[in-house]
Design a protein around this motif. Structure first.
Motif, PDB file in Angstrom:
ATOM      1  N   ARG A  68      -9.835   4.478   5.595  1.00  0.00           N
ATOM      2  CA  ARG A  68     -10.195   4.947   7.067  1.00  0.00           C
ATOM      3  C   ARG A  68     -11.095   4.085   7.557  1.00  0.00           C
ATOM      4  NH1 ARG A  68     -10.198   9.740   5.501  1.00  0.00           N
ATOM      5  NH2 ARG A  68      -8.320  10.452   6.402  1.00  0.00           N
ATOM      6  N   ALA A  69     -12.383   3.811   6.880  1.00  0.00           N
ATOM      7  CA  ALA A  69     -13.392   3.277   7.373  1.00  0.00           C
ATOM      8  C   ALA A  69     -12.853   1.632   8.055  1.00  0.00           C
ATOM      9  CB  ALA A  69     -14.519   2.786   6.599  1.00  0.00           C
ATOM     10  N   ALA A  70     -11.890   1.113   7.513  1.00  0.00           N
ATOM     11  CA  ALA A  70     -11.550  -0.260   7.737  1.00  0.00           C
ATOM     12  C   ALA A  70     -10.618  -0.231   9.008  1.00  0.00           C
ATOM     13  CB  ALA A  70     -10.662  -0.754   6.791  1.00  0.00           C
ATOM     14  N   GLU A 118      -2.460  -3.571   9.495  1.00  0.00           N
ATOM     15  CA  GLU A 118      -2.063  -4.383   7.995  1.00  0.00           C
ATOM     16  C   GLU A 118      -3.133  -5.196   7.596  1.00  0.00           C
ATOM     17  OE1 GLU A 118       1.655  -5.944   8.476  1.00  0.00           O
ATOM     18  OE2 GLU A 118       2.614  -4.160   8.246  1.00  0.00           O
ATOM     19  N   ALA A 119      -3.598  -6.039   8.612  1.00  0.00           N
ATOM     20  CA  ALA A 119      -4.855  -6.880   8.555  1.00  0.00           C
ATOM     21  C   ALA A 119      -6.097  -5.884   8.106  1.00  0.00           C
ATOM     22  CB  ALA A 119      -4.921  -7.852   9.501  1.00  0.00           C
ATOM     23  N   GLU A 123      -8.054  -6.273   4.003  1.00  0.00           N
ATOM     24  CA  GLU A 123      -9.476  -6.488   3.585  1.00  0.00           C
ATOM     25  C   GLU A 123     -10.104  -5.646   2.377  1.00  0.00           C
ATOM     26  OE1 GLU A 123     -11.701  -6.489   7.172  1.00  0.00           O
ATOM     27  OE2 GLU A 123     -10.666  -8.148   8.155  1.00  0.00           O
ATOM     28  N   VAL A 124      -9.507  -4.400   2.464  1.00  0.00           N
ATOM     29  CA  VAL A 124     -10.102  -3.462   1.628  1.00  0.00           C
ATOM     30  C   VAL A 124      -9.204  -3.660   0.204  1.00  0.00           C
ATOM     31  CG1 VAL A 124      -9.992  -0.952   1.162  1.00  0.00           C
ATOM     32  CG2 VAL A 124     -10.360  -1.710   3.318  1.00  0.00           C
ATOM     33  N   ALA A 125      -8.002  -3.880   0.491  1.00  0.00           N
ATOM     34  CA  ALA A 125      -7.180  -4.335  -0.914  1.00  0.00           C
ATOM     35  C   ALA A 125      -6.398  -5.385  -0.702  1.00  0.00           C
ATOM     36  CB  ALA A 125      -6.061  -2.905  -1.227  1.00  0.00           C
ATOM     37  N   GLU A 129       0.701  -4.286  -0.683  1.00  0.00           N
ATOM     38  CA  GLU A 129       2.114  -4.472   0.054  1.00  0.00           C
ATOM     39  C   GLU A 129       2.443  -3.255   0.880  1.00  0.00           C
ATOM     40  OE1 GLU A 129       4.625  -4.710  -3.137  1.00  0.00           O
ATOM     41  OE2 GLU A 129       3.661  -6.055  -4.263  1.00  0.00           O
ATOM     42  N   PHE A 130       3.180  -3.568   2.084  1.00  0.00           N
ATOM     43  CA  PHE A 130       3.806  -2.649   3.021  1.00  0.00           C
ATOM     44  C   PHE A 130       5.250  -2.244   2.828  1.00  0.00           C
ATOM     45  CE2 PHE A 130      -0.115  -4.881   4.730  1.00  0.00           C
ATOM     46  CZ  PHE A 130      -0.869  -4.022   5.132  1.00  0.00           C
TER      47      PHE A 130
END
Length: 325
Positions: A68-70, A118-119, A123-125, A129-130
């Motif tokens: 959520r922060a990202a 997605e970008a 950065e977090v993980a 995969e989407f």
């Protein structure tokens, strides 16, 4: 060879000893369900709210707060992020659902916005995969709500006509009130526990209507037969006798259906979990309403006792030694 029996061949339960109490409990349950619906509302899925749902999977554990922060810098407003748990997932399968509601009457979240989400999540993980992306516009979702409500209303209205033609108006009223009772309590439960309410839930509601109707018709058929057979008995005794005679069938049907539903709920995955939960609840409430709502209302309204049925008369003549024409 002995057969397994969950219910004795002959039972004499008095289902109508406190029938007014059961009707009162049902009325109270409906009121509570509607209060919950009015206060909490339903947790509509993407089908009814419009927007985009992105399903992600990664080997790293999911930190919803970091996800959520990202995404806060993207200015997407209310974003729902839910970690999905399933016994079928392996230790390296960490699945999440990112739901972005449609905003400003836009038909769906734009492709550039999806790419930005997605970008940000990568950065977090980095290994994320989407798995899938689903979009529904606000206009389509509004039409789906209207169509779903119409489908349920038409199903109940058709049942009213069917029961009225097959039996009498007292039977029709009891059956339809029982179906409305089942639907309203199911909506109330979904409102209270905030399970996702989507098109599969509407399918479950229609299935519950069919299941409850089938159970009610089985009981009503036996009631009509016994009303012809025992014309001098009070209606309460005939109703009790009819329900006791169909009790074994009702319990066996419900239990065998529940066995399959519990297996699906535990192992079927999150995609169908809302549907299965609605079905499980519907089995319980549908069986209850067939006895304590539909039949209790039939007792309250009364019913005529002068039907003719050639098959029963023929059977009686055979037993008395007379010849049939």
């Amino acid at each position: 060879m002995r057969h397994l029996r969950l219910v004795p061949d002959v039972t004499t339960f008095d289902f109508f000893k406190h029938w007014r109490l059961w009707l009162g409990i049902s009325v109270l349950a409906i009121v509570l369900a509607m209060v919950s619906f009015g206060v909490r509302g339903l947790n509509f899925g993407i089908d009814f709210r419009g927007g985009t749902t992105i399903r992600t999977q990664s080997a790293e554990p999911i930190d919803v707060a970091e996800y959520r922060a990202a995404m806060t810098t993207l200015g997407l407003g209310d974003v729902s992020i839910t970690e999905i748990f399933d016994p079928n997932f392996g230790p390296d399968q960490n699945v999440a659902s990112v739901r972005i509601q449609a905003q400003n009457e836009v038909e769906a979240v734009s492709q550039s916005t999806i790419e930005a989400v997605e970008a940000a999540l990568m950065e977090v993980a980095p290994d994320i995969e989407f798995v899938s992306v689903e979009s529904v516009g606000p206009k389509v979702s509004g039409e789906l709500i209207q169509t779903a409500a119409l489908a349920v209303a038409l199903a109940i209205g058709t049942v009213l006509i069917y029961i009225w033609l097959r039996f009498e108006w007292q039977f029709a009223v009891g059956a339809v009130v029982a179906l409305v009772h089942d639907v309203l309590l199911t909506i109330g439960v979904f409102s209270e526990v905030q399970l996702q309410f989507d098109l599969t839930t509407i399918a479950a509601l229609l299935t519950i209507v069919g299941y409850s109707l089938n159970d009610t018709v089985v009981v009503f058929d036996r009631v009509r037969e016994n009303l012809i057979k025992y014309k001098q008995r009070p209606l309460k005794e005939v109703l009790n006798l009819s329900i006791n005679e169909t009790l074994s069938r009702t319990i066996m049907t419900s239990l065998t259906t529940l066995l399959a539903l519990f297996a699906l709920f535990a192992l079927g995955g999150d995609v169908i979990r809302g549907f299965v939960f609605a079905m499980i609840w519907g089995i319980f409430v549908g069986t209850y309403s067939s006895i304590f709502v539909a039949s209790a209302l039939l007792l309250k309204f009364g019913v005529k006792r002068d039907w003719s049925k050639p098959e029963v008369d023929k059977e009686a003549r055979k037993k008395s030694g007379g010849a049939s024409v």
